[in-house]
Design a protein around this motif. Structure first.
Motif, PDB file in Angstrom:
ATOM      1  N   CYS A  53       0.827  -1.200   0.000  1.00 19.97           N
ATOM      2  CA  CYS A  53       0.000   0.000   0.000  1.00 19.97           C
ATOM      3  C   CYS A  53       0.864   1.253   0.000  1.00 19.97           C
ATOM      4  CB  CYS A  53      -0.955  -0.003   1.184  1.00 19.97           C
ATOM      5  SG  CYS A  53      -2.112  -1.403   1.198  1.00 19.97           S
ATOM      6  N   GLY A  54       2.004   1.187   0.687  1.00 22.66           N
ATOM      7  CA  GLY A  54       2.913   2.331   0.689  1.00 22.66           C
ATOM      8  C   GLY A  54       3.454   2.655  -0.690  1.00 22.66           C
ATOM      9  N   ASP A  55       3.514   1.655  -1.555  1.00 19.49           N
ATOM     10  CA  ASP A  55       4.003   1.850  -2.921  1.00 19.49           C
ATOM     11  C   ASP A  55       2.906   2.212  -3.911  1.00 19.49           C
ATOM     12  OD1 ASP A  55       6.717   1.382  -2.574  1.00 19.49           O
ATOM     13  OD2 ASP A  55       6.509  -0.780  -2.760  1.00 19.49           O
ATOM     14  N   SER A  56       1.652   2.005  -3.544  1.00 18.60           N
ATOM     15  CA  SER A  56       0.573   2.116  -4.517  1.00 18.60           C
ATOM     16  C   SER A  56       0.219   3.576  -4.790  1.00 18.60           C
ATOM     17  CB  SER A  56      -0.648   1.321  -4.055  1.00 18.60           C
ATOM     18  OG  SER A  56      -1.176   1.849  -2.864  1.00 18.60           O
ATOM     19  N   VAL A  57      -0.691   3.799  -5.726  1.00 13.58           N
ATOM     20  CA  VAL A  57      -1.051   5.155  -6.152  1.00 13.58           C
ATOM     21  C   VAL A  57      -1.596   5.952  -4.973  1.00 13.58           C
ATOM     22  CG1 VAL A  57      -1.499   4.459  -8.532  1.00 13.58           C
ATOM     23  CG2 VAL A  57      -3.369   4.412  -6.860  1.00 13.58           C
ATOM     24  N   ASP A  58      -1.560   7.266  -5.101  1.00 11.72           N
ATOM     25  CA  ASP A  58      -2.076   8.142  -4.047  1.00 11.72           C
ATOM     26  C   ASP A  58      -3.551   7.857  -3.787  1.00 11.72           C
ATOM     27  OD1 ASP A  58       0.358   9.415  -3.759  1.00 11.72           O
ATOM     28  OD2 ASP A  58      -0.143  11.037  -5.150  1.00 11.72           O
ATOM     29  N   LEU A  59      -3.992   8.186  -2.583  1.00 13.58           N
ATOM     30  CA  LEU A  59      -5.402   8.030  -2.229  1.00 13.58           C
ATOM     31  C   LEU A  59      -6.269   8.841  -3.186  1.00 13.58           C
ATOM     32  CD1 LEU A  59      -5.120   8.283   1.666  1.00 13.58           C
ATOM     33  CD2 LEU A  59      -5.538   6.226   0.313  1.00 13.58           C
ATOM     34  N   ARG A  60      -7.373   8.227  -3.620  1.00 14.42           N
ATOM     35  CA  ARG A  60      -8.239   8.858  -4.614  1.00 14.42           C
ATOM     36  C   ARG A  60      -9.670   9.046  -4.115  1.00 14.42           C
ATOM     37  NH1 ARG A  60      -6.160   5.412  -9.978  1.00 14.42           N
ATOM     38  NH2 ARG A  60      -4.120   6.437 -10.127  1.00 14.42           N
ATOM     39  N   GLY A  61      -9.862   8.900  -2.814  1.00 12.92           N
ATOM     40  CA  GLY A  61     -11.202   9.073  -2.268  1.00 12.92           C
ATOM     41  C   GLY A  61     -12.121   7.891  -2.488  1.00 12.92           C
TER      42      GLY A  61
END
Length: 561
Positions: free
Chosen positions: A405-413
């Motif tokens: 999760c630390g590597d994944s895309v930014d939070l998108r809501g």
């Protein structure tokens, strides 16, 4: 992987292992010594430590300390080959201890095989295993009354409106819980390290190790399986000039990972899962009752499937009546999904585990220690799925979530309702049997509060110093063949794809002399086969008594290659 050991900080290092890293005037050196026997019992292996920057862009932050393992080359040494077994969260130390001869064989015996516990893994590397709860009791109290502990209850193709409504009713509860877990992790002893975990750090750490062992200009040789292929894809594109002999096996598509939320793209990973389940029940039918306890005389695959579905329905009904049953239908799905990884275990699964589950579901036997021990082993092998059955003092680790999760895309809501609706759609349209598996690490990523200080997000088509080898089973339950094809296509002339005509997670799940010879030739003299070569699984490898992979494929429709 040391998932069930308590987090141990730096002060314990002096007592846990005699290996040390020392700084000489000409830079860091690795002092190889005996390994900690509680983790590594093969006395031919050596262990050591290496200090590296926590943040390569800001050395003032402090140091990380990597626990390393080495199997010496059996022939004349040409250098090192580095290995990561995946997860994220699987211990390199444990894997090399258990699979030394396999790795030395694949690389032709002319390299030292070197691995390490990446940041967030095990209790020897610092930062080590990520724990967000003090113990299992705190974890179960926190998630009491939620699908985190029971799994998702549904039957058929997840079309019953009552099942759908019951799941969607959990959306606001689970979103709040996952957001709270993220905060618990941030405020835990591991919290200050979370942003320094991840794949870019693993790549730079591997380069640091290689610089010490083989020199700062030497080509870096690497074998990565499963999530280890994401490390590999990032490495070859972050350091294309350092690429030596590289094998990626059971491939994660780095482009999908760089652009899509794992919680919403998980369905694309499961496209082969139901077909592999059909392979299992086909093999069971072919061997018959003498080789498969789930089969009766004259049973075909559909008859065996009927029994499995009936077992799931019975567990489902029992759970509806009593939420504290020993095994839920969700538990059975997780067990089955884990079995899809390793055909070598299928005979044991249908002859030992299946009868136990039948007895427990039917109330003929308690949930016994043997089954729980095996379940723990399955989770060790399959860290993507969560652990709901544990000993009182075990705290479930969050290392997989912290890294992935630390590597994944930014939070998108993204909301939990969107995630759960995606699960329902996956169960209806992609994999009827495994679409509703829960918990899965990926589903936390849309609510995980931390991102790594460095993430590589492309491009993934750099020109490489040497060609690499990309390998995949035609039927892989979690890293499907199209993902390997995507990576090979992106790299064009710099990659050769080899397929194995079998099933399971990574080509290592079934033996193939053809693929072994390709790997040895590549590592020893750099030669590669024609692109898209198809290797067969060895005919003498029996999945069930008297039944090999080719037999199953011959009776499995829709697998022509």
């Amino acid at each position: 992987m040391e998932y069930y050991k308590l987090f141990i900080f730096a002060l314990s290092f002096a007592n846990t292992v005699s290996c040390t890293a020392s700084l000489h005037h000409d830079g860091p050196q690795i002092q190889w010594d005996a390994c900690d026997r509680s983790i590594v019992n093969d006395t031919s292996l050596s262990c050591g430590f290496l200090e590296v920057p926590l943040d390569y862009q800001d050395p003032s932050v402090g140091k990380a300390r990597l626990a390393l393992i080495k199997a010496n080359a059996t022939g004349e040494r040409r250098g090192s080959v580095f290995f990561n077994p995946g997860g994220p969260g699987v211990s390199g130390l444990t894997f090399v201890n258990d699979n030394k001869n396999l790795l030395l064989g694949l690389s032709g015996g002319v390299y030292d095989v070197v691995s390490w516990d990446p940041r967030g893994v095990g209790n020897l590397t610092i930062p080590g295993e990520v724990f967000c709860f003090d113990d299992f009791a705190e974890y179960t109290a926190f998630f009491n009354g939620t699908i985190e502990l029971t799994g998702i209850e549904e039957t058929g193709n997840f079309t019953d409106p009552a099942d759908i409504n019951a799941l969607l009713a959990q959306a606001p509860i689970m979103q709040k819980k996952y957001e709270e877990v993220g905060q618990k992790c941030l405020h835990s002893q591991s919290g200050k390290y979370l942003k320094y975990l991840g794949t870019a750090a693993a790549v730079r750490d591997m380069v640091s190790i290689a610089n010490v062992l083989d020199g700062p200009d030497a080509p870096i040789n690497y074998i990565g399986t499963s999530y280890g292929t994401l490390i590999g894809s990032w490495f070859i594109n972050m350091f294309p000039e350092r690429v030596g002999r590289v094998v990626l096996d059971g491939v994660v598509d780095p482009l999908v990972f760089a652009t899509q939320e794992p919680a919403l793209s998980f369905a694309s990973q499961l496209v082969s899962a139901d077909t592999i389940y059909k392979a299992l029940i086909t093999g069971c039918a072919l061997t018959g009752p003498s080789g498969c306890a789930a089969a009766s005389e004259g049973d075909g695959p559909l008859d065996i499937d009927f029994k499995v579905q009936a077992l799931i329905k019975t567990a489902y009904g029992a759970t509806k009546l009593n939420a504290s049953v020993p095994i839920t239908s969700g538990d059975i799905r997780i067990e089955l999904f884990s079995e899809m990884y390793t055909p070598a275990d299928w005979s044991d699964a249908v002859n030992e585990v299946y009868p136990q589950i039948v007895q427990i579901v039917n109330g003929e036997a308690p949930a016994n220690g043997t089954l729980r021990k095996r379940s723990k082993e399955l989770i060790r092998r399959n860290p993507l799925v969560g652990k709901r059955d544990s000993q009182p003092n075990d705290s479930p680790p969050y290392s997989g979530a912290a890294i992935y999760c630390g590597d994944s895309v930014d939070l998108r809501g993204t909301t939990m309702e969107q995630v759960l609706k995606g699960i329902i759609s996956t169960a209806q349209n992609v994999t009827h049997l495994f679409g509703s598996s829960w918990p899965v690490v990926f589903y936390q990523c849309s609510f995980w509060p931390v991102r790594s200080v460095e993430r590589y997000q492309g491009p993934f088509n750099k020109t490489l110093a040497n060609k690499i080898l990309v390998a995949s089973n035609i039927l892989d339950p979690i890293t499907p063949l199209p993902w390997a094809e995507s990576v090979a296509r992106l790299l064009e002339k710099d990659a050769v794809l080899v397929r194995q005509n079998g099933f399971g997670h990574t080509t290592l799940s079934e033996p193939s002399t053809c693929l072994n010879e390709i790997a040895v030739a590549y590592f020893t003299n750099g030669t590669l086969p024609a692109n898209n070569t198809l290797c067969e699984v060895d005919a003498d490898f029996e999945v069930f008594s008297g039944v090999n992979t080719a037999d199953i494929l011959a009776h499995l429709p829709g697998t022509d290659v």
